[in-house]
Motif scaffolding. Structure first.
Motif, PDB file in Angstrom:
ATOM      1  N   MET A   3       0.841  -1.203   0.000  1.00  0.00           N
ATOM      2  CA  MET A   3       0.000   0.000   0.000  1.00  0.00           C
ATOM      3  C   MET A   3       0.879   1.257   0.000  1.00  0.00           C
ATOM      4  O   MET A   3       0.587   2.226  -0.699  1.00  0.00           O
ATOM      5  N   ASP A   4       1.982   1.229   0.770  1.00  0.00           N
ATOM      6  CA  ASP A   4       2.901   2.362   0.775  1.00  0.00           C
ATOM      7  C   ASP A   4       3.504   2.591  -0.610  1.00  0.00           C
ATOM      8  O   ASP A   4       3.623   3.738  -1.060  1.00  0.00           O
ATOM      9  N   ASP A   5       3.886   1.510  -1.296  1.00  0.00           N
ATOM     10  CA  ASP A   5       4.404   1.637  -2.671  1.00  0.00           C
ATOM     11  C   ASP A   5       3.389   2.360  -3.557  1.00  0.00           C
ATOM     12  O   ASP A   5       3.749   3.275  -4.306  1.00  0.00           O
ATOM     13  N   HIS A   6       2.136   1.944  -3.462  1.00  0.00           N
ATOM     14  CA  HIS A   6       1.087   2.572  -4.277  1.00  0.00           C
ATOM     15  C   HIS A   6       0.941   4.056  -3.935  1.00  0.00           C
ATOM     16  O   HIS A   6       0.808   4.891  -4.835  1.00  0.00           O
ATOM     17  N   GLN A   7       0.974   4.373  -2.647  1.00  0.00           N
ATOM     18  CA  GLN A   7       0.805   5.763  -2.231  1.00  0.00           C
ATOM     19  C   GLN A   7       1.985   6.633  -2.687  1.00  0.00           C
ATOM     20  O   GLN A   7       1.789   7.776  -3.111  1.00  0.00           O
ATOM     21  N   ILE A   8       3.194   6.101  -2.610  1.00  0.00           N
ATOM     22  CA  ILE A   8       4.368   6.862  -3.060  1.00  0.00           C
ATOM     23  C   ILE A   8       4.340   7.023  -4.573  1.00  0.00           C
ATOM     24  O   ILE A   8       4.641   8.105  -5.099  1.00  0.00           O
ATOM     25  N   CYS A  30       3.089  18.525  -2.896  1.00  0.00           N
ATOM     26  CA  CYS A  30       3.700  17.188  -2.850  1.00  0.00           C
ATOM     27  C   CYS A  30       4.874  17.147  -1.873  1.00  0.00           C
ATOM     28  O   CYS A  30       5.444  16.079  -1.631  1.00  0.00           O
ATOM     29  N   PHE A  31       5.250  18.293  -1.291  1.00  0.00           N
ATOM     30  CA  PHE A  31       6.434  18.413  -0.447  1.00  0.00           C
ATOM     31  C   PHE A  31       6.066  18.844   0.967  1.00  0.00           C
ATOM     32  O   PHE A  31       5.037  19.489   1.186  1.00  0.00           O
ATOM     33  N   THR A  32       6.956  18.534   1.898  1.00  0.00           N
ATOM     34  CA  THR A  32       6.801  19.024   3.270  1.00  0.00           C
ATOM     35  C   THR A  32       7.175  20.504   3.315  1.00  0.00           C
ATOM     36  O   THR A  32       7.867  21.007   2.428  1.00  0.00           O
ATOM     37  N   ASP A  33       6.702  21.181   4.354  1.00  0.00           N
ATOM     38  CA  ASP A  33       7.004  22.617   4.506  1.00  0.00           C
ATOM     39  C   ASP A  33       8.505  22.883   4.556  1.00  0.00           C
ATOM     40  O   ASP A  33       8.972  23.913   4.075  1.00  0.00           O
ATOM     41  N   ASP A  34       9.256  21.962   5.164  1.00  0.00           N
ATOM     42  CA  ASP A  34      10.693  22.170   5.367  1.00  0.00           C
ATOM     43  C   ASP A  34      11.555  21.430   4.347  1.00  0.00           C
ATOM     44  O   ASP A  34      12.720  21.155   4.591  1.00  0.00           O
ATOM     45  N   SER A  35      10.994  21.153   3.206  1.00  0.00           N
ATOM     46  CA  SER A  35      11.700  20.352   2.201  1.00  0.00           C
ATOM     47  C   SER A  35      12.937  21.055   1.646  1.00  0.00           C
ATOM     48  O   SER A  35      13.051  22.273   1.689  1.00  0.00           O
ATOM     49  N   ASP A  36      13.849  20.240   1.142  1.00  0.00           N
ATOM     50  CA  ASP A  36      15.044  20.710   0.433  1.00  0.00           C
ATOM     51  C   ASP A  36      14.920  20.266  -1.016  1.00  0.00           C
ATOM     52  O   ASP A  36      14.583  19.115  -1.292  1.00  0.00           O
ATOM     53  N   TYR A  37      15.225  21.171  -1.935  1.00  0.00           N
ATOM     54  CA  TYR A  37      15.052  20.894  -3.362  1.00  0.00           C
ATOM     55  C   TYR A  37      16.299  21.354  -4.094  1.00  0.00           C
ATOM     56  O   TYR A  37      16.636  22.537  -4.073  1.00  0.00           O
ATOM     57  N   THR A 114       3.499  11.492   6.577  1.00  0.00           N
ATOM     58  CA  THR A 114       3.024  12.617   7.389  1.00  0.00           C
ATOM     59  C   THR A 114       1.556  12.369   7.745  1.00  0.00           C
ATOM     60  O   THR A 114       0.951  11.399   7.269  1.00  0.00           O
ATOM     61  N   ASP A 115       0.979  13.253   8.535  1.00  0.00           N
ATOM     62  CA  ASP A 115      -0.451  13.155   8.865  1.00  0.00           C
ATOM     63  C   ASP A 115      -1.317  13.316   7.619  1.00  0.00           C
ATOM     64  O   ASP A 115      -2.466  12.875   7.602  1.00  0.00           O
ATOM     65  N   GLN A 116      -0.773  13.955   6.585  1.00  0.00           N
ATOM     66  CA  GLN A 116      -1.511  14.146   5.326  1.00  0.00           C
ATOM     67  C   GLN A 116      -1.174  13.077   4.293  1.00  0.00           C
ATOM     68  O   GLN A 116      -1.546  13.199   3.133  1.00  0.00           O
ATOM     69  N   GLY A 117      -0.444  12.042   4.687  1.00  0.00           N
ATOM     70  CA  GLY A 117      -0.014  10.999   3.761  1.00  0.00           C
ATOM     71  C   GLY A 117       1.460  11.203   3.421  1.00  0.00           C
ATOM     72  O   GLY A 117       2.154  12.010   4.030  1.00  0.00           O
ATOM     73  N   TRP A 118       1.940  10.462   2.443  1.00  0.00           N
ATOM     74  CA  TRP A 118       3.344  10.564   2.035  1.00  0.00           C
ATOM     75  C   TRP A 118       3.593  11.905   1.369  1.00  0.00           C
ATOM     76  O   TRP A 118       2.787  12.387   0.580  1.00  0.00           O
ATOM     77  N   ARG A 119       4.750  12.512   1.691  1.00  0.00           N
ATOM     78  CA  ARG A 119       5.196  13.753   1.058  1.00  0.00           C
ATOM     79  C   ARG A 119       6.698  13.637   0.822  1.00  0.00           C
ATOM     80  O   ARG A 119       7.399  12.931   1.547  1.00  0.00           O
TER      81      ARG A 119
END
Length: 163
Positions: A3-8, A30-37, A114-119
């Motif tokens: 299920m995690d594979d599908h969600q990612i 699609c990213f967390t607030d503190d993401s690095d890009y 995360t609480d909102q799902g994978w990010r």
């Protein structure tokens, strides 16, 4: 596939779709607030806000009408809530019907639950430019070794930096 594979995979697909829709807010979601890009040119955006603003300018400017095409190569779970994702993707400009080979990029993404799902909390993008590693006895290797020996004898380079 878990299920995690599908969600990612769904998250990766949403990332691609948001780019193709030129929707910086959906892309940023699609990213967390503190993401690095880290972009293919080495540019780094710290935090979703900065990354999203940069993509908004790109989508309204030089990348307007572009699509992002690609796929996931692998997902490896580091912990129950952290995964390393490798994928390939390329920007398809609106005047092209197929990708030039030189535009292929590989992404390393870190996905977190995360609480909102994978990010995604980190993305590093680099052009695929494989180089052949010269054999140790090849001319380029012998030249590099000779130059290293000469630099050490003359007190230059790495040897000089230690003093």
């Amino acid at each position: 596939m878990t299920m995690d594979d599908h969600q990612i995979r769904d998250l990766f697909d949403r990332l691609m779709r948001a780019w193709t829709d030129n929707d910086a807010a959906a892309y940023g979601a699609c990213f967390t607030d503190d993401s690095d890009y880290v972009s293919y040119d080495g540019t780094r955006a710290v935090g979703r806000h900065d990354m999203q603003e940069a993509h908004d300018r790109l989508f309204r400017g030089v990348l307007a009408g572009s699509a992002l095409v690609g796929d996931i190569e692998s997902i490896r779970y580091v912990t129950d809530g952290v995964a390393i994702v490798h994928g390939t993707a390329s920007v398809l400009m609106p005047w092209r019907s197929r990708l030039p080979r030189r535009r292929l990029s590989r992404q390393t993404l870190v996905a977190v639950r995360t609480d909102q799902g994978w990010r995604f909390t980190a993305l590093h993008n680099g052009r695929v430019r494989p180089v052949q590693i010269p054999a140790p006895d090849s001319m380029p290797s012998r030249m590099a070794q000779a130059m290293g020996h000469a630099a050490r004898r003359l007190g230059m380079g790495r040897a000089a930096a230690r003093t």
